[in-house]
Design a protein around this motif. Structure first.
Motif, mmCIF file in Angstrom:
data_model
loop_
_atom_site.group_PDB
_atom_site.id
_atom_site.type_symbol
_atom_site.label_atom_id
_atom_site.label_comp_id
_atom_site.label_asym_id
_atom_site.label_seq_id
_atom_site.Cartn_x
_atom_site.Cartn_y
_atom_site.Cartn_z
ATOM 1 N N CYS A 1 81.260 34.345 -29.582
ATOM 2 C CA CYS A 1 80.535 35.565 -29.953
ATOM 3 C C CYS A 1 80.981 36.028 -31.341
ATOM 4 O O CYS A 1 82.171 36.050 -31.655
ATOM 5 N N CYS B 1 83.007 39.704 -30.552
ATOM 6 C CA CYS B 1 84.232 39.801 -29.736
ATOM 7 C C CYS B 1 84.970 38.466 -29.661
ATOM 8 O O CYS B 1 86.054 38.405 -29.091
ATOM 9 N N CYS C 1 77.477 37.528 -27.488
ATOM 10 C CA CYS C 1 77.589 37.311 -26.042
ATOM 11 C C CYS C 1 76.585 38.190 -25.321
ATOM 12 O O CYS C 1 76.040 37.824 -24.296
ATOM 13 N N CYS D 1 77.363 43.966 -26.965
ATOM 14 C CA CYS D 1 78.778 43.612 -27.168
ATOM 15 C C CYS D 1 79.483 44.676 -28.009
ATOM 16 O O CYS D 1 79.004 45.081 -29.059
ATOM 17 N N ASN E 1 85.001 45.032 -24.633
ATOM 18 C CA ASN E 1 84.136 44.798 -23.474
ATOM 19 C C ASN E 1 84.948 44.847 -22.181
ATOM 20 O O ASN E 1 84.403 45.040 -21.105
#
Ligand SMILES: [Zn+2]
Ligand SMILES: [Zn+2]
Length: 174
Positions: free
Chosen positions: A67, A70, A136, A140, A152
């Motif tokens: 991602c 993150c 993702c 996010c 998250n």
């Protein structure tokens, strides 16, 4: 394996199944994507009309990406469909002088020495299919700028707002 002698392609067509090995795919995809351990599968139909070879293919399988916010590993389903026309190089130069115009729905490329090589085509189609800055999830929350925790997974212990620097001298008194 992915090179085909044009004269040997039957007029009735040729169906190709090929397993694309992760060690071949991985450098194409770059560091943000990983083909996993199983690689990807190619299914392609080659149809020949004289010295024109039409390739209709599909690349499918399971891969992962990191991602962009993150950095967590997320699953990504690869499904790329393409159509491409190979034209013998002399014919190509005559019929398709210069660049192929934007509006053309099918890309063409020349082949040399009577052999069609699918490998560069697969590499190009795969690279073009990679999403830019994949996430993702649209929601996010990314990483905390200060402590690096994945938000998250819940809030981190960092104060919500920057402390007012004017209070800093007062704190030193205590
Ligand atoms: Zn994320
Ligand atoms: Zn934090």
């Amino acid at each position: 394996m992915l090179r085909f002698v044009v004269e040997e392609i039957p007029e009735s067509g040729l169906e190709v199944h090929h397993h694309m090995d992760p060690t071949w795919i991985s450098p194409l995809m770059g560091p943000q994507f990983s083909p996993g351990t199983e690689g990807l599968d190619l299914t392609a139909d080659l149809t020949r009309a004289d010295r024109l070879v039409l390739v209709q293919g599909r690349i499918a399988g399971h891969a992962t990406f990191q991602c962009s916010r993150c950095l967590a590993e997320s699953p990504w389903t690869v499904e790329v469909s393409f159509r491409h026309l190979f034209v013998e190089d002399e014919v190509h130069a005559r019929r398709f002088p210069g660049e192929v115009s934007e509006g053309d729905e099918m890309e063409t490329s020349p082949y040399q020495d009577g052999v069609v090589d699918l490998e560069p085509l697969l590499a190009e189609e795969l690279v073009l299919s990679l999403p830019q800055a994949p996430l993702c999830s649209e929601a996010c929350r990314g990483l905390c700028q200060r402590c690096g925790k994945n938000l998250n997974e819940g809030p981190c212990g960092c104060p919500a707002e920057e402390e007012d620097p004017r209070w800093a001298p007062l704190k030193r008194i205590h």
